[in-house]
Design a protein around this motif. Structure first.
Motif, PDB file in Angstrom:
ATOM      1  N   ASP A 366       0.829  -1.209   0.000  1.00  0.00           N
ATOM      2  CA  ASP A 366       0.000   0.000   0.000  1.00  0.00           C
ATOM      3  C   ASP A 366       0.861   1.256   0.000  1.00  0.00           C
ATOM      4  OD1 ASP A 366       0.905  -0.564   2.563  1.00  0.00           O
ATOM      5  OD2 ASP A 366      -0.869   0.249   3.567  1.00  0.00           O
ATOM      6  N   GLU A 367       2.045   1.172   0.617  1.00  0.00           N
ATOM      7  CA  GLU A 367       2.946   2.328   0.624  1.00  0.00           C
ATOM      8  C   GLU A 367       3.488   2.600  -0.770  1.00  0.00           C
ATOM      9  OE1 GLU A 367       4.684   2.010   5.195  1.00  0.00           O
ATOM     10  OE2 GLU A 367       5.691   0.914   3.567  1.00  0.00           O
ATOM     11  N   ASP A 370       0.707   4.204  -2.951  1.00  0.00           N
ATOM     12  CA  ASP A 370       0.520   5.629  -2.653  1.00  0.00           C
ATOM     13  C   ASP A 370       1.681   6.459  -3.171  1.00  0.00           C
ATOM     14  OD1 ASP A 370      -1.853   5.058  -1.408  1.00  0.00           O
ATOM     15  OD2 ASP A 370      -1.029   5.086   0.628  1.00  0.00           O
ATOM     16  N   ALA A 373       1.629   6.688  -7.056  1.00  0.00           N
ATOM     17  CA  ALA A 373       0.491   7.504  -7.505  1.00  0.00           C
ATOM     18  C   ALA A 373       0.785   8.990  -7.309  1.00  0.00           C
ATOM     19  CB  ALA A 373      -0.769   7.106  -6.739  1.00  0.00           C
ATOM     20  N   LYS A 374       1.382   9.344  -6.175  1.00  0.00           N
ATOM     21  CA  LYS A 374       1.676  10.752  -5.905  1.00  0.00           C
ATOM     22  C   LYS A 374       2.793  11.275  -6.807  1.00  0.00           C
ATOM     23  CE  LYS A 374       0.193  10.601  -1.077  1.00  0.00           C
ATOM     24  NZ  LYS A 374       0.630  10.606   0.349  1.00  0.00           N
ATOM     25  N   ARG A 386      -4.527   3.598 -12.207  1.00  0.00           N
ATOM     26  CA  ARG A 386      -5.197   2.358 -11.814  1.00  0.00           C
ATOM     27  C   ARG A 386      -5.168   1.331 -12.938  1.00  0.00           C
ATOM     28  NH1 ARG A 386      -9.884  -0.103 -12.446  1.00  0.00           N
ATOM     29  NH2 ARG A 386     -10.706   1.561 -13.762  1.00  0.00           N
ATOM     30  N   SER A 390      -1.146   0.040 -11.451  1.00  0.00           N
ATOM     31  CA  SER A 390      -1.399  -0.620 -10.173  1.00  0.00           C
ATOM     32  C   SER A 390      -1.252  -2.141 -10.275  1.00  0.00           C
ATOM     33  CB  SER A 390      -2.793  -0.259  -9.656  1.00  0.00           C
ATOM     34  OG  SER A 390      -3.801  -0.701 -10.561  1.00  0.00           O
TER      35      SER A 390
END
Length: 404
Positions: A366-367, A370, A373-374, A386, A390
């Protein structure tokens, strides 16, 4: 720096520091021109690698360049072979085979020229950096043994390296002419093998009509001790008689690749516990480098890099700590991260390498989702991220695909 012991003839040196008998190197083999090559490196790694450059030591940056070059090749194989242990998904796919040929040339792990296809084999390569055949052999041998040292301490990493190196060997062997394959037999199997030139006549003389019919149409067979062909026996690809297996010419590459796999597996096991390996890894700079190489590319799980060094929760890389810790990254990973941060984009192999490095350094799924994505947001909106990115991040953690 990693010292190199002098040895051999004519002032040549060997990379003898990497674990005694387990540090073995192959030899140059000529390839048939009919398949698009004049010749390539074909290493069995059964002898210590020779150094032709006259050096007494290798600097860390040289180790890194060699390791990165070979890992780029192995990851090309890994990414395009789709789990096919025999590498047929590359050999039967012209685009995949072309990609592998180009990556070998780019990283100067292949010598020779293409023949018959009209292409310049050195397109896109700095001609001033082209090396002679001896130097190519040196690069091939050293890069192989650097990865042995980096990957020998963890069983998961050893298995990954054995699989990819066996695929590379099988790919090169597939391009070899029959004479070269016979030379490989002597080197890998020993002298206890025999070529049967007329199988039908041979079996009829032994009063084995069943085997004469079984091999009907074959013009040549290889007779080897059955224990050397256990993988083919298990797949019912050979017939047995008098303690020997009879191998068709089309199955010889598989026979040799399986022998190569076993030898490499055994050597890595020996290397993992050898006193020389322990001594080398006591050097803090080399230990750090090997850890970086392992976590950067192996994709192994469980909070350990390929060299088997644990990554505790207090030490692991997180999005919040990455700016603080990036100066400790291997230079290649530091450069990839800096480029991603400034340009908000990385090419495919750069993304793959950085993902696997961060995973090996302890960053959670999950890290990573994130963080990527940022950092990519200025050029990639949430929906595109996505759809296009992802999946590959989840795949690196075994959440997609075969969940390996």
């Amino acid at each position: 720096m990693l010292n190199v012991n002098r040895g051999g003839e004519g002032g040549k040196q060997n990379f003898g520091s990497l674990g005694g008998a387990a540090t073995e190197q192959g030899v140059r083999r000529q390839f048939g021109a009919g398949k698009g090559y004049s010749h390539l490196v074909l290493g069995t790694y059964t002898r210590p690698p020779l150094l032709f450059s006259g050096k007494d030591f290798l600097r860390i940056r040289e180790l890194e360049e060699l390791a990165t070059a070979r890992l780029a090749v192995l990851h090309t194989i890994y990414g395009r072979s789709m789990g096919d242990q025999t590498l047929q998904s590359i050999l039967n796919n012209p685009k995949s085979e072309s990609a592998l040929r180009e990556i070998l040339r780019k990283h100067r792990l292949e010598y020779g020229t293409a023949s018959g296809d009209g292409d310049d084999p050195m397109d896109g390569i700095d001609r001033g950096a082209i090396l002679n055949e001896e130097m190519i052999e040196e690069r091939d041998g050293l890069s192989h043994f650097i990865l042995r040292l980096a990957y020998c301490k963890s069983q998961e990493a050893r298995e990954w390296l054995v699989t990819q190196e066996t695929r590379l060997f099988h790919y090169r062997l597939d391009k070899a002419n029959p004479e070269t394959q016979r030379d490989m037999l002597t080197e890998l199997v020993g002298s206890d093998h025999e070529t049967i030139a007329n199988p039908e006549q041979y079996f009829r003389s032994k009063r084995r009509e069943d085997l004469a019919n079984y091999y009907l149409g074959e013009t040549e067979l290889l007779r080897v001790p059955f224990e050397e062909a256990l993988s083919l026996v298990g797949r019912r690809r050979v017939a047995l008689m008098g303690g020997y297996a009879f191998v068709t010419t089309s199955d010889v590459p598989s026979l040799l690749a399986n022998k190569f796999r076993k030898n490499l597996h055994d050597s890595l096991e020996e290397m993992a516990s050898s006193a020389a390996t322990v001594e080398i890894l006591q050097n803090e700079r080399i230990r750090s480098f090997m850890h970086g190489i392992g976590t950067a590319y192996s994709g192994v799980t469980g909070g350990k890099g390929a060299a088997g060094f644990a990554v505790g929760d207090a030490e692991r890389v997180t999005p919040e700590r990455i700016e603080q810790l990036k100066e400790c990254f291997p230079p290649c990973m530091r450069q990839l991260y800096s480029h991603l941060k400034s340009e908000h984009h990385l090419k495919h192999w750069g993304r793959l390498q950085l993902r696997l490095f961060l995973k090996g350094a302890g960053m959670k799924l999950d890290e990573q989702m994130d963080m990527w994505a940022k950092l990519m947001a200025p050029k990639v909106d949430a929906e595109k991220f996505r759809k296009e990115h992802s999946y590959n991040i989840r795949h690196a953690y075994g959440r997609e695909g075969k969940r390996a």
